[in-house]
Design an enzyme around this catalytic site. Structure first.
Site, PDB file in Angstrom:
ATOM      1  N   GLN A  53      14.141  -7.380  33.865  1.00  0.00           N
ATOM      2  CA  GLN A  53      14.555  -6.291  32.668  1.00  0.00           C
ATOM      3  C   GLN A  53      14.398  -5.146  33.744  1.00  0.00           C
ATOM      4  OE1 GLN A  53      10.177  -6.028  30.527  1.00  0.00           O
ATOM      5  NE2 GLN A  53      10.955  -4.036  29.599  1.00  0.00           N
TER       6      GLN A  53
ATOM      7  N   ASP B 246       4.462 -11.230  23.902  1.00  0.00           N
ATOM      8  CA  ASP B 246       5.846 -10.908  23.582  1.00  0.00           C
ATOM      9  C   ASP B 246       6.248 -10.785  25.932  1.00  0.00           C
ATOM     10  OD1 ASP B 246       8.440  -9.630  23.721  1.00  0.00           O
ATOM     11  OD2 ASP B 246       7.658  -7.886  24.404  1.00  0.00           O
TER      12      ASP B 246
ATOM     13  N   ASP C 167      10.788  -5.615  18.007  1.00  0.00           N
ATOM     14  CA  ASP C 167       9.662  -5.237  18.545  1.00  0.00           C
ATOM     15  C   ASP C 167       9.643  -3.543  18.835  1.00  0.00           C
ATOM     16  OD1 ASP C 167       7.525  -5.968  19.845  1.00  0.00           O
ATOM     17  OD2 ASP C 167       8.560  -5.919  22.205  1.00  0.00           O
TER      18      ASP C 167
ATOM     19  N   THR D 214       8.797 -15.573  22.606  1.00  0.00           N
ATOM     20  CA  THR D 214       7.846 -15.032  22.232  1.00  0.00           C
ATOM     21  C   THR D 214       6.376 -15.607  21.557  1.00  0.00           C
ATOM     22  OG1 THR D 214       9.348 -13.599  21.319  1.00  0.00           O
ATOM     23  CG2 THR D 214       6.925 -13.356  20.659  1.00  0.00           C
TER      24      THR D 214
ATOM     25  N   LYS E 277      13.303 -10.331  27.440  1.00  0.00           N
ATOM     26  CA  LYS E 277      12.586 -10.790  25.959  1.00  0.00           C
ATOM     27  C   LYS E 277      13.117 -12.593  25.607  1.00  0.00           C
ATOM     28  CE  LYS E 277       9.887  -6.608  26.474  1.00  0.00           C
ATOM     29  NZ  LYS E 277       9.014  -6.824  26.088  1.00  0.00           N
TER      30      LYS E 277
ATOM     31  N   ARG F  39       9.947  -9.199  34.134  1.00  0.00           N
ATOM     32  CA  ARG F  39       9.936  -7.265  34.525  1.00  0.00           C
ATOM     33  C   ARG F  39      10.885  -7.646  35.452  1.00  0.00           C
ATOM     34  NH1 ARG F  39       7.103  -5.348  30.203  1.00  0.00           N
ATOM     35  NH2 ARG F  39       4.986  -6.270  30.366  1.00  0.00           N
TER      36      ARG F  39
ATOM     37  N   GLU G  86       2.457  -9.457  27.188  1.00  0.00           N
ATOM     38  CA  GLU G  86       2.376  -7.965  26.663  1.00  0.00           C
ATOM     39  C   GLU G  86       2.000  -8.507  25.341  1.00  0.00           C
ATOM     40  OE1 GLU G  86       5.891  -5.839  25.378  1.00  0.00           O
ATOM     41  OE2 GLU G  86       6.428  -5.269  27.310  1.00  0.00           O
TER      42      GLU G  86
ATOM     43  N   GLU H 158       1.090  -3.358  33.938  1.00  0.00           N
ATOM     44  CA  GLU H 158      -0.296  -1.873  34.106  1.00  0.00           C
ATOM     45  C   GLU H 158      -1.096  -2.447  34.658  1.00  0.00           C
ATOM     46  OE1 GLU H 158      -0.850   0.121  29.833  1.00  0.00           O
ATOM     47  OE2 GLU H 158       0.409  -0.808  29.372  1.00  0.00           O
TER      48      GLU H 158
ATOM     49  N   HIS I 200       0.419   2.561  27.475  1.00  0.00           N
ATOM     50  CA  HIS I 200       1.534   1.712  27.509  1.00  0.00           C
ATOM     51  C   HIS I 200       2.973   2.477  28.431  1.00  0.00           C
ATOM     52  CE1 HIS I 200       3.658  -1.993  28.015  1.00  0.00           C
ATOM     53  NE2 HIS I 200       4.782  -1.521  27.287  1.00  0.00           N
TER      54      HIS I 200
ATOM     55  N   GLU J  37      -0.073  -7.805  21.996  1.00  0.00           N
ATOM     56  CA  GLU J  37       1.022  -7.011  20.324  1.00  0.00           C
ATOM     57  C   GLU J  37       0.313  -7.742  19.477  1.00  0.00           C
ATOM     58  OE1 GLU J  37       4.696  -6.136  20.839  1.00  0.00           O
ATOM     59  OE2 GLU J  37       5.748  -6.209  22.679  1.00  0.00           O
TER      60      GLU J  37
END
Lengths: 441, 441
Positions: free
Chosen positions: A249, A242, A142, A266, A262, A246, A208, A383, A149, A210
């Protein structure tokens, strides 16, 4: 390695051609004759898992088409690979063979083909089958290639120096890659705050957005891939969620990077859109990761700099359990574009293999979160809500700081350009399921 | 999941028993009757790759033994798995079946067995064959569990708070895991110093001494593994060299962790030593990651706390090209012990799966660098030479700050205890080869 660096526009890109499958010719269809993505499906009638190509609301059953003698123009190795219950064997043949298959199937599905009823006998309705994972990737890497971002989630509001000179990446978890539609379970995680460290259901479940890329033939260990030949290593693309946790993380990532944040799961979309289908939508890379400094030569080829990115528009939709229960369509929370990324897949691949690391057929690369410069183009909850500080309003009147149980996240993507048929990806979606009871039985 | 949490000492641990293979009974042999590790070999006579068990200087050819009717006590699934050219299928059966095989082979190779010539016909000389990778792991996770390694390489000389409450880890690269004896090529890497960023052959090639563990049956996605049942998930152990490239590691690792610093290659020893063979050498975990605070319950089981670590002594030998050319034995640069690690494999596995991540059969876990408290027990060059500042002297009079082309690094390990036969691992070794020419052809 299968060479195909000179892949160019050809008759399969001709927007004037239509399919005898009427739904493929509708204006808003993701799957016109010029797309022809590959996938793996399973249905009551078809029995075991099998490879297919999507056209409109139908799927061409490839083993059945081969039995009917329709794939005779292909090399025997390709026909054999297409009889497997996964696309792994076919992907290993590389993008040149994929291009041959695409040309053959284009001629089968085009409106003026002489035997539409014979081909029609090999079609199954997409609505009648279950889509499976196209292949189980053996490795999943990844990347982080959007400066927007990076800037929004940076601790100090600045771009780290290494982002300017290399496409940042980490090895992620291959075993938990699943196909769109699989529910993602809220994980128990360890997290820390001012009161100390504890363990419980995550309070910060995120997505996320992607773009995924599948590696074709790959490279042997110890033999790097020159950047000028890296693009041809992309077999095709998919949507990729993904899922990101948080709270853990933040706690676990120093110094070894994200791990349990993660690896829970996925999601990828079931259809692999070929590199060839997206050729008309190539564009230059904008914005550069570092306008002020030249890139190192091992990451630069002139072709890649002029056309290594893709003008591909994405949307993210969020639909709460309440909205789903009343058949609501949910709220569009993101509109963004792949052209906002600072690094190309050719650069990601050349960098990945620069130390001699071997990429295997079917390996999955994630682009990193596709965030753009505008508020609309923020492509994850961290975000959008400024790390949970500013809730986002849904059409139902509900608010979200992070994902809640029962929330469904759906990605779509579409490449459009005057004079060309639009190429879509279908959907990548998943619902957040409640955490398992703990302690475990 | 195959349950085997109550694995206990049994007749296969009885040091009084000897083998009719005389070399197995020698004092300094790594492979006595009480070890019986599994591997995959290929020889001129044996043809294709096949599974075997090491005894002294011989290998029991398992498919041949089965054809001779010697493995009839085993379940058919086990016998079929042992006919494969890799141990993947057998590992998937879990450690209980491995224990059955070990008991059967113990009885075949013991000195008072009735038909030694029949069994002898199934033996091949280890010196006549090539050892292959026992299996190609589908996922490789690398941990950081020595507080001494962490302290010596910490930027601020302190243990980060998260090390005290969880076994730190990152996904590493599965595709580049190779068997002992494979040369490791010095990679071209990007690195930064006061003069800017450049790309060229690494100047800081390093090794890391680790213990590897292979996962047995694994767990389904979304179903965590309770810590009390995590130890039984270890099928067996190997030596592991986590080759590390320090110049790019320093530059690339923030914020996503090590990537190209690790993915160039990882070496493992060819013999998988079973968890059962190491049972007599279990010991309590010392030192605790955090004496001052209790661990979270999901990482604690009483059995694991009292016997989850292993008293296993390691050595690292470094032999320069000059020493090799004159047949020198090289210099022992590290003596350390697994009992210095702060976290057990049961804790690593329980943490890894705590978010629902699925571990697959044959997945490889690395313990992290096995550094202890003493200067002798520093287990990588970055520690030994204080990041290249203080060169280490070799027996030949040469000095090393980092590994040079032609250097050979060899790991050994031995578990010893009064009243028990010593259990060894053989060797894990690799020579550093020069970088490829660049630019690439």
């Amino acid at each position: 390695m299968t060479g195909n660096s000179t892949m160019t526009l050809n008759r399969t890109h001709d927007a004037a051609r239509k399919s005898f499958v009427a739904t493929a010719n509708e204006q808003d269809c993701d799957f016109p004759l010029q797309n022809l993505p590959l996938g793996v499906f399973q249905g009551e009638r078809s029995g075991h898992a099998r490879c297919g190509i999507r056209i409109g609301d139908q799927i061409l059953d490839l083993p059945v088409a081969d039995e009917a003698g329709l794939l005779g123009r292909l090399p025997e190795a390709a026909r054999q690979a297409l009889r497997a219950p996964s696309l792994m064997d076919f992907v290993a043949l590389g993008s040149r063979v994929a291009s041959e298959l695409r040309a053959v199937v284009f001629d089968l599905l085009v409106s003026d083909q002489p035997e539409p009823s014979k081909v029609g006998g090999c079609l199954v309705a997409a609505g009648d089958v279950e889509m499976l994972l196209p292949l189980q990737p053996r490795n999943f890497t990844d990347f982080l290639t959007s400066r927007f971002h990076k800037l929004r989630l940076s601790a100090n509001g600045a771009i780290d120096p290494n982002f300017r000179s290399l496409p940042l990446a980490y090895h992620s978890r291959a075993s938990s890659v699943r196909v769109s539609g699989t529910e993602v379970r809220r994980p128990h995680v360890q997290r820390a705050d001012k009161d100390g460290v504890d363990f419980g259901p995550s309070r910060e479940v995120d997505f996320e957005l992607e773009l995924g890329a599948f590696i074709g033939s790959g490279n042997p260990l110890g033999q790097p891939i020159p950047v000028g030949r890296a693009a041809e290593q992309v077999f095709g693309y998919c949507l990729l969620n993904d899922w990101s946790i948080r709270d853990i993380q933040r706690w676990e990532s120093l110094p070894l990077g994200p791990f349990l944040a993660k690896s829970l799961m996925t999601s990828i979309s079931p259809w692999i859109v070929s590199r060839e289908a997206l050729l008309p939508f190539r564009t230059s890379v904008l914005p550069k990761p570092a306008d002020e400094a030249p890139l190192l030569p091992y990451l630069v080829s002139s072709e890649d700099q002029s056309s290594g990115s893709i003008d591909l528009r994405f949307e993210v939709w969020l639909r709460s359990a309440r909205e789903r229960s009343v058949g609501g369509k949910g709220t569009r929370i993101t509109i963004t574009n792949f052209k906002h990324m600072s690094w190309t897949f050719a650069q990601m691949i050349a960098h990945h293999a620069s130390n001699g690391c071997n990429l295997l057929s079917g390996d999955l690369l994630g682009s990193g979160t596709i965030s753009g410069p505008d508020a609309d183009s923020r492509a994850c909850m961290a975000e959008i809500t400024e790390r949970g500080e500013v809730p986002v309003s849904l059409g139902s009147g509900e608010e979200r700081r992070w994902l809640e149980d029962g929330d469904e996240v759906t990605f779509t993507a579409r490449a459009s350009k005057e004079g060309f048929a639009s190429i879509g990806f279908g959907e990548c979606s998943g619902v957040v399921a409640p955490a398992v009871p703990w302690p475990l039985a």
